[in-house]
Design an enzyme around this catalytic site. Sequence first.
Site, short mmCIF file in Angstrom:
data_model
loop_
_atom_site.label_atom_id
_atom_site.label_comp_id
_atom_site.label_asym_id
_atom_site.label_seq_id
_atom_site.Cartn_x
_atom_site.Cartn_y
_atom_site.Cartn_z
N CYS A 52 83.14 57.82 -0.95
CA CYS A 52 82.37 57.50 0.26
C CYS A 52 82.86 56.19 0.89
O CYS A 52 82.06 55.37 1.36
CB CYS A 52 80.87 57.41 -0.02
N HIS A 74 80.91 51.05 1.67
CA HIS A 74 80.51 52.44 1.43
C HIS A 74 79.99 53.02 2.74
O HIS A 74 79.46 52.29 3.58
CB HIS A 74 79.38 52.41 0.38
N GLN A 92 75.73 48.43 -6.20
CA GLN A 92 76.53 48.17 -7.42
C GLN A 92 76.24 46.80 -8.02
O GLN A 92 76.42 46.60 -9.22
CB GLN A 92 78.03 48.27 -7.10
N LYS A 106 71.19 53.77 -10.44
CA LYS A 106 72.43 53.16 -10.97
C LYS A 106 72.12 52.06 -11.98
O LYS A 106 73.03 51.43 -12.50
CB LYS A 106 73.26 52.58 -9.81
N1 C6P Z 1 78.05 55.09 -4.68
C1 C6P Z 1 79.67 56.04 -6.18
O1 C6P Z 1 80.35 55.07 -5.88
P1 C6P Z 1 72.63 55.75 -3.03
O2 C6P Z 1 73.27 57.10 -3.04
O3 C6P Z 1 71.80 55.53 -1.80
O4 C6P Z 1 71.94 55.41 -4.29
O5 C6P Z 1 73.83 54.68 -2.98
C2 C6P Z 1 74.77 54.72 -1.96
C3 C6P Z 1 75.77 53.62 -2.20
C4 C6P Z 1 75.78 52.52 -1.37
N2 C6P Z 1 76.60 51.47 -1.57
C5 C6P Z 1 77.47 51.45 -2.58
C6 C6P Z 1 78.34 50.26 -2.78
C7 C6P Z 1 77.53 52.55 -3.46
O6 C6P Z 1 78.39 52.52 -4.47
C8 C6P Z 1 76.69 53.67 -3.24
C9 C6P Z 1 76.78 54.89 -4.12
C10 C6P Z 1 78.32 56.21 -5.55
O7 C6P Z 1 80.06 56.89 -6.99
C11 C6P Z 1 78.18 57.53 -4.88
S1 C6P Z 1 79.26 57.69 -3.49
#
Ligand code: C6P
Length: 423
Positions: A380, A138, A218, A241
């Site tokens: 992302c 990500h 995740q 999440k």
């Molecule tokens: N992914 C999605 O897949 P935050 O926004 O800081 O809580 O998490 C960021 C983030 C970092 N690593 C991974 C593997 C992620 O999946 C995510 C967030 C979301 O829909 C939003 S892009």
Amino acid sequence: MAKVVDQERAGSTGPSTFDVERIREDFPILGRREHGKPLVYLDSSNTSQKPRQVIETITEYYERHNANLYRAVYALAEEATSMFEAARDKLTRFIGAPDSGSVVFNRGTTESTNLVAYGYARKFLREGDQILVSEVEHHSNLVPWQFAAQATGATIRAIPLAEDGTLDLTDLESLLTERTKILAVTGMSNVLGTMPPLKQLAEAAHAVGAVILVDGAQLVPHSPVNVQDLGIDFLTISGHKMLGPTASGGLYGRRELLEQMDPFLGGGEMIREVHLDRSTFKEPPWKFEAGTMNIAQEVGLGAAIDYLEGLGMEAVRRHEQELTAYALKRLGEAGARVFGPTDVEHRGGAVSFWFKDIHPHDLAQVLDTEGVCIRAGHHCAQPLMRILGVPATARASFYIYNTPAEVDALVEALEKAEGIFVA
Ligand code: C6P
């Protein structure tokens, strides 16, 4: 005090057996209808829905316990502080951390990775050092390392993606050298569901003297995690999440590392002594918690952890494996091209696909009219999209409240979209 809130005022901590229909009753939003159809929420990798136990805990906190932390000596402030610290204890236990001093609260994964990139990488990396990531990461596990590399003269290398959606570890020995100082890798891909062998990677990183950071955004919501068993140095956690409020979560860091690191944000409460021209800092985790914290959010995350622990994380993982296997089968039969590993033993429940050459955004819009929420886009993960050779994917992702009937609703909605877009 936190126990009084959780159990007496906010009701039970949730069902103690894995009964999806019973679990669904705890999520008020799932009773909503969308365009006249039952809401089918398949976007939990983006953010999860919240059970009433979490919502009520937050309301209760504001109605009866709200005050700022640490600063005051009156009972109300002590109560708020003990609730906040009780939430930290819960998160510590949930991820198997050795002590709550190794668990820093903040807004979640993005902030945590930036904290390590700033407080560790910028401090300890030198020109010629390397940071190893993977091709499935990500952006929040890439961009902070790019900042650190630019500041220090370090370079970034990546573990490649294999054909089957796993990480290709064949050349790990040449990628992970004595020049590697940090291995930063996902625990579970938000696009492919890929779950790298973390224990093996931690051992390999340590063998060359590198530290390993696992992006747990995740992984932590969907699988049992024990940082000590895995042998990892840092783990990032996004509370929103895993049934918790937005802007909750934090960072696990091995205590010795947190002690050596520079603070990230400067300000009130993270200090020991301040002079006009210099300061000294508290010990971890408070050294990394400047200013007024996200108190209600972390207290809410504590209630989310109670809920998940009531179900048992082994059971959560099993439920999602069953649902993912069913989704992979149904999507394949419907003619979707599904990305990522096929073996649910080694993958999570984020299922990306391409359907009949319909652009994922068009697909998601039609599905919305059927009440089905999926995500479409690059998630992302632009470098990964380039490797997959697609501009975007459609993605369904599952959690404790999803059912096989909702997978069927997804497939029916896809067939409707096919009727619209494919003549
Ligand atoms: N992914 C999605 O897949 P935050 O926004 O800081 O809580 O998490 C960021 C983030 C970092 N690593 C991974 C593997 C992620 O999946 C995510 C967030 C979301 O829909 C939003 S892009």
